[in-house]
Design a protein around this motif. Structure first.
Motif, PDB file in Angstrom:
ATOM      1  N   UNK A   1      34.480  69.019  80.362  1.00  0.00           N
ATOM      2  CA  UNK A   1      33.810  68.951  79.078  1.00  0.00           C
ATOM      3  C   UNK A   1      34.484  69.838  78.061  1.00  0.00           C
ATOM      4  N   UNK A   2      34.674  69.322  76.878  1.00  0.00           N
ATOM      5  CA  UNK A   2      35.309  70.109  75.830  1.00  0.00           C
ATOM      6  C   UNK A   2      34.299  70.909  75.046  1.00  0.00           C
ATOM      7  N   UNK A   3      33.040  70.487  75.077  1.00  0.00           N
ATOM      8  CA  UNK A   3      32.035  71.224  74.344  1.00  0.00           C
ATOM      9  C   UNK A   3      31.223  72.082  75.281  1.00  0.00           C
ATOM     10  N   UNK A   4      30.484  73.009  74.706  1.00  0.00           N
ATOM     11  CA  UNK A   4      29.585  73.845  75.480  1.00  0.00           C
ATOM     12  C   UNK A   4      30.259  75.015  76.160  1.00  0.00           C
ATOM     13  N   UNK A   5      31.594  75.131  76.079  1.00  0.00           N
ATOM     14  CA  UNK A   5      32.318  76.241  76.692  1.00  0.00           C
ATOM     15  C   UNK A   5      32.947  77.055  75.571  1.00  0.00           C
ATOM     16  N   UNK A   6      32.691  78.346  75.586  1.00  0.00           N
ATOM     17  CA  UNK A   6      33.229  79.160  74.499  1.00  0.00           C
ATOM     18  C   UNK A   6      34.751  79.202  74.567  1.00  0.00           C
ATOM     19  N   UNK A   7      35.380  79.448  73.454  1.00  0.00           N
ATOM     20  CA  UNK A   7      36.847  79.479  73.361  1.00  0.00           C
ATOM     21  C   UNK A   7      37.402  80.574  74.265  1.00  0.00           C
ATOM     22  N   UNK A   8      38.498  80.296  74.932  1.00  0.00           N
ATOM     23  CA  UNK A   8      39.085  81.263  75.871  1.00  0.00           C
ATOM     24  C   UNK A   8      39.418  82.574  75.161  1.00  0.00           C
ATOM     25  N   UNK A   9      38.937  83.673  75.706  1.00  0.00           N
ATOM     26  CA  UNK A   9      39.122  84.983  75.102  1.00  0.00           C
ATOM     27  C   UNK A   9      40.575  85.420  75.242  1.00  0.00           C
ATOM     28  N   UNK A  10      41.103  86.089  74.208  1.00  0.00           N
ATOM     29  CA  UNK A  10      42.503  86.522  74.247  1.00  0.00           C
ATOM     30  C   UNK A  10      42.755  87.550  75.342  1.00  0.00           C
ATOM     31  N   UNK A  11      41.699  88.232  75.804  1.00  0.00           N
ATOM     32  CA  UNK A  11      41.880  89.211  76.867  1.00  0.00           C
ATOM     33  C   UNK A  11      42.247  88.563  78.194  1.00  0.00           C
ATOM     34  N   UNK A  12      42.022  87.251  78.339  1.00  0.00           N
ATOM     35  CA  UNK A  12      42.442  86.572  79.567  1.00  0.00           C
ATOM     36  C   UNK A  12      43.954  86.633  79.716  1.00  0.00           C
ATOM     37  N   UNK A  13      44.685  86.524  78.595  1.00  0.00           N
ATOM     38  CA  UNK A  13      46.142  86.634  78.659  1.00  0.00           C
ATOM     39  C   UNK A  13      46.557  88.019  79.134  1.00  0.00           C
ATOM     40  N   UNK A  14      45.836  89.038  78.648  1.00  0.00           N
ATOM     41  CA  UNK A  14      46.149  90.413  79.041  1.00  0.00           C
ATOM     42  C   UNK A  14      45.903  90.604  80.534  1.00  0.00           C
ATOM     43  N   UNK A  15      44.736  90.147  81.003  1.00  0.00           N
ATOM     44  CA  UNK A  15      44.426  90.310  82.424  1.00  0.00           C
ATOM     45  C   UNK A  15      45.369  89.491  83.301  1.00  0.00           C
ATOM     46  N   UNK A  16      45.788  88.342  82.814  1.00  0.00           N
ATOM     47  CA  UNK A  16      46.718  87.527  83.590  1.00  0.00           C
ATOM     48  C   UNK A  16      48.052  88.247  83.768  1.00  0.00           C
ATOM     49  N   UNK A  17      48.514  88.929  82.714  1.00  0.00           N
ATOM     50  CA  UNK A  17      49.755  89.692  82.818  1.00  0.00           C
ATOM     51  C   UNK A  17      49.600  90.856  83.789  1.00  0.00           C
ATOM     52  N   UNK A  18      48.424  91.506  83.742  1.00  0.00           N
ATOM     53  CA  UNK A  18      48.193  92.642  84.631  1.00  0.00           C
ATOM     54  C   UNK A  18      48.153  92.182  86.086  1.00  0.00           C
ATOM     55  N   UNK A  19      47.418  91.096  86.336  1.00  0.00           N
ATOM     56  CA  UNK A  19      47.268  90.607  87.696  1.00  0.00           C
ATOM     57  C   UNK A  19      48.594  90.098  88.250  1.00  0.00           C
ATOM     58  N   UNK A  20      49.411  89.505  87.378  1.00  0.00           N
ATOM     59  CA  UNK A  20      50.679  88.935  87.843  1.00  0.00           C
ATOM     60  C   UNK A  20      51.629  89.998  88.364  1.00  0.00           C
ATOM     61  N   UNK A  21      51.401  91.273  88.003  1.00  0.00           N
ATOM     62  CA  UNK A  21      52.251  92.332  88.531  1.00  0.00           C
ATOM     63  C   UNK A  21      52.043  92.524  90.027  1.00  0.00           C
ATOM     64  N   UNK A  22      50.817  92.270  90.503  1.00  0.00           N
ATOM     65  CA  UNK A  22      50.474  92.581  91.887  1.00  0.00           C
ATOM     66  C   UNK A  22      50.379  91.363  92.786  1.00  0.00           C
ATOM     67  N   UNK A  23      50.346  90.170  92.214  1.00  0.00           N
ATOM     68  CA  UNK A  23      50.104  88.974  93.011  1.00  0.00           C
ATOM     69  C   UNK A  23      51.406  88.247  93.267  1.00  0.00           C
ATOM     70  N   UNK A  24      51.710  87.980  94.528  1.00  0.00           N
ATOM     71  CA  UNK A  24      52.862  87.169  94.894  1.00  0.00           C
ATOM     72  C   UNK A  24      52.333  85.859  95.455  1.00  0.00           C
ATOM     73  N   UNK A  25      52.295  84.835  94.628  1.00  0.00           N
ATOM     74  CA  UNK A  25      51.677  83.577  95.029  1.00  0.00           C
ATOM     75  C   UNK A  25      52.464  82.857  96.121  1.00  0.00           C
ATOM     76  N   UNK A  26      53.712  83.244  96.339  1.00  0.00           N
ATOM     77  CA  UNK A  26      54.529  82.582  97.350  1.00  0.00           C
ATOM     78  C   UNK A  26      54.456  83.286  98.700  1.00  0.00           C
ATOM     79  N   UNK A  27      53.722  84.396  98.749  1.00  0.00           N
ATOM     80  CA  UNK A  27      53.668  85.153  99.995  1.00  0.00           C
ATOM     81  C   UNK A  27      52.861  84.406 101.041  1.00  0.00           C
ATOM     82  N   UNK A  28      53.214  84.614 102.308  1.00  0.00           N
ATOM     83  CA  UNK A  28      52.492  83.970 103.396  1.00  0.00           C
ATOM     84  C   UNK A  28      51.081  84.545 103.469  1.00  0.00           C
TER      85      UNK A  28
END
Length: 509
Positions: free
Chosen positions: A92-119
Motif C-alpha cells: 500500500x502506498x497510503x497510510x504509511x508515513x514517509x521514510x525517515x531520513x534517519x533510516x539512511x544513517x542507521x543503515x550506514x551504521x549497521x552496515x559497518x558490522x554486518x557481513x551479509x555474505x558470512x556463513x
C-alpha cells in the motif's frame, strides 16, 4: 492475488523506499496473526522463523538483518497456503508515513558490522533496538515528519553548534515537555547522550596518575595506586577516599578504527577515499596535495603491498596545547591530538567535519616528556591497523568487504610540540634536530641564540663574507646529514628516565 516480494532481496535497505514500503505492508499483513501475547515468528536472516518477537521488533530485525532466503510462502504471517502464484498485490502506498531520513544513517551504521555474505547470516547487536524504537516513535501524535530520534539528533546538533551548556539543554527539554505534554522526548541530556552513544563513535575514559607517571589501562586498569610513584588513583578528602571514586585525571581516547570504517559506510565518502589515486597533479613540479610529494611516492615504492589497495588510509597527526577556559590569567594546558585523512581531496581533508579527534590529553600542565604515555592507546591501535588491518564494508563497491589498513605518514606541529612528540629537546645548545650535534649556538644575555645560518648558502655567495652579524666571515659548510645508524647509536646512549612529574621520581618537567 499474490504479493509482491521483490523488496525482500534488496541489499541497500536504508536507501530504498521500495524496501521500506514493502516492509510496512508485510507488517500490516502480519498484524492480525500475532498470538495472545503479541508475539509472532521473525523471518529475519538471524532468527529464521525459529524465534518469536513482538511486531515492532520484527521491523528492526528485518531492517537490520534482511529478510531470510527461501521463505517464499508467508504461511506464518497471513499468506494463505493455497494462494495462487500468478497475480501481484503491491504494498500500500497510503497510510504509511514517509521514510525517515534517519533510516539512511542507521543503515550506514549497521552496515559497518554486518557481513551479509558470512556463513550463518549476519551478526546482530541488540543496541540498535532502542534506536529503532525511537525511530518508529512519532515525535508528537499526528506528526509524521519527525520521528523522536530525528528530532533528538537535530536538537543535539544545535546544542553543539551553539555551545549550549548541559544545564540549558535540560531546561529546554523541561520547557518542551511542559508546552507539549504528549511529546515523545528524553528527560535529560544524560539520557540523550546515552542514546546517542548507541550510534557509535564514542570514546573511552582512561584514568591517569596525578603526576603523569602512568595510565590506569590494560594491566594497570584495576590498580588503585600508581605503579611508579604510589600516589592514589582517586581524589582524597582529609586523607580518605570520598563516597564516590573520582579520578585525578582522565584521558579521553576516541578509537580511530570505527571512524575510518564510517567513512567507507556511505557511497559518497567511500568514493572520495580513493581520490588520491586519480587526483594527482598532471603538471610537473606542481604540488597541490601530499600525494604529489616525494615522501608519499617513496613510501609507495617501499611498501607496494600497502599501496596496492588505494583504499588503505594515509594519516597525518597534529597536536598542540590550548587553554580551554579562554582566561589567559589562568595557567592551564589541554592537548588535543587530531588525525587528518589524506586519502580525501585537498578541499575536504582539512575541513573540521573530516578531522578526527583521537586523544584529549588533560591538563593543567604541559605533558612534556611524558607525552609517550598519553599516546599509548593511539599507538597501539595504529600498530594494529598497520599490521592486521580491519574488515571494512565499502559502500562504493557493492558493499564489498575488504581488509582496511592504515599508516601514519607524518606529524604536523610547531617546534615546542615537536619536542614532546619526538623526544628531541627544543631547548638548549643543541635544540636543532637537523643540525644535531653540529648546532651553532651561543649564550646572549641569559638566553640561547642560534647563528651561523649563512653556512647553508653556496660557498661563493657574497653574504658569506658579510661582517655585519658578528664580524666574522662564514667558512663552515652546511651540517652533515646523520645516518640512521648514527642516530640509533645516539638513542642507545640515552638513559631511560623515570616517567612522571613527581619531584622524587620523574622531576618537574
Amino acid at each position: 492475488m499474490t504479493i509482491d516480494k521483490s523488496w525482500t532481496t534488496i541489499r541497500r535497505r536504508g536507501s530504498s523506499n521500495e524496501f521500506w514500503n514493502g516492509l510496512q505492508h508485510f507488517l500490516q499483513m502480519a498484524k492480525p496473526f500475532v498470538n495472545d501475547r503479541g508475539f509472532i515468528k521473525c523471518p529475519c536472516r538471524r532468527c529464521l522463523n525459529n524465534a518469536s518477537h513482538q511486531l515492532e521488533d520484527l521491523e528492526s530485525h528485518i531492517f537490520r538483518n534482511g529478510f531470510m532466503f527461501g521463505y517464499n510462502k508467508w504461511i506464518h504471517h497471513g499468506e494463505p497456503a493455497t494462494a495462487n502464484a500468478g497475480t501481484t498485490v503491491a504494498g500500500p502506498s497510503g497510510g504509511i508515513h514517509e521514510r525517515d531520513e534517519m533510516f539512511d544513517v542507521l543503515d550506514d551504521i549497521i552496515s559497518e558490522d554486518v557481513n551479509e555474505d558470512a556463513v550463518g547470516g549476519p551478526s546482530s547487536n541488540e543496541q540498535y533496538d532502542d534506536l529503532f524504537a525511537a525511530l518508529r516513535s512519532e515525535l508528537y501524535p499526528g506528526v509524521s515528519s519527525f520521528s523522536s530520534l530525528n528530532f533528538l539528533v537535530k536538537l543535539m546538533h544545535l546544542k553543539v553548534l551553539n555551545k549550549w551548556t548541559n544545564k540549558s539543554f535540560n531546561e529546554l527539554l523541561k520547557l518542551l515537555k511542559l508546552a507539549f505534554p504528549k511529546i515523545d522526548l528524553v528527560e535529560s541530556h544524560y539520557e540523550a547522550k546515552k542514546l546517542m552513544t548507541k550510534m557509535g563513535l564514542g570514546y573511552s575514559s582512561i584514568h591517569v596518575c596525578k603526576n603523569d607517571c602512568a595510565l590506569f589501562w590494560k594491566e594497570n586498569s584495576l590498580k588503585d595506586t600508581c605503579p611508579v610513584c604510589s600516589e592514589s588513583r582517586w581524589k582524597l578528602q582529609s586523607g580518605k577516599r570520598s563516597g564516590k571514586n573520582v579520578p585525578h585525571k582522565v584521558l579521553r581516547y576516541f578509537p580511530v578504527g570505527p571512524r575510518l570504517k564510517r567513512l567507507f559506510a556511505t557511497s559518497k565518502t567511500a568514493k572520495l577515499m580513493w581520490w588520491h589515486s586519480t587526483g594527482k597533479s598532471k603538471e610537473n613540479d606542481v604540488m597541490r596535495h601530499p600525494v604529489d610529494g616525494k615522501s608519499w611516492q617513496e613510501f609507495d615504492k617501499r611498501h607496494p603491498q600497502f599501496s596496492g589497495d588505494v583504499r588503505n588510509v594515509r594519516l597525518g597527526l597534529a597536536a598542540d596545547g590550548f587553554n580551554p577556559f579562554g582566561n589567559m590569567s589562568l595557567s592551564y594546558s589541554m592537548w588535543p591530538v587530531v588525525l587528518t585523512t589524506y586519502n580525501l581531496p585537498p578541499w575536504i581533508c582539512m575541513k573540521a567535519e573530516y578531522l578526527m579527534l583521537s586523544l584529549l590529553i588533560p591538563g593543567p600542565h604541559f605533558p612534556g616528556k611524558d607525552m609517550d604515555f598519553f599516546l599509548h592507546p593511539l599507538i597501539d591501535e595504529l600498530k594494529e591497523l598497520w599490521v592486521h588491518g580491519l574488515d571494512t564494508r565499502d559502500a562504493a563497491y557493492e558493499n564489498g568487504v575488504f581488509r582496511m589498513r592504515a599508516v601514519l605518514l607524518w606529524t604536523v606541529n610547531d617546534f615546542s610540540a615537536r619536542s614532546s612528540l619526538s623526544g628531541w629537546s627544543g631547548q638548549g645548545y643543541r635544540a636543532c634536530p637537523t643540525c644535531n650535534e653540529d648546532t651553532p649556538s651561543m649564550r646572549v644575555i641569559g638566553k640561547t641564540a642560534y647563528f651561523g645560518h649563512h653556512r647553508f648558502l653556496p660557498t661563493n655567495h657574497h653574504w658569506r663574507s658579510n661582517l655585519q652579524f658578528d664580524g666574522r666571515t662564514e667558512r663552515k659548510r652546511p651540517p652533515c646529514r646523520f645516518s640512521t645508524t648514527t642516530i640509533l647509536e645516539q638513542l642507545r646512549r640515552v638513559k631511560t628516565g623515570i616517567p612522571g612529574k613527581h619531584p622524587n621520581y620523574g622531576g618537574v618537567k
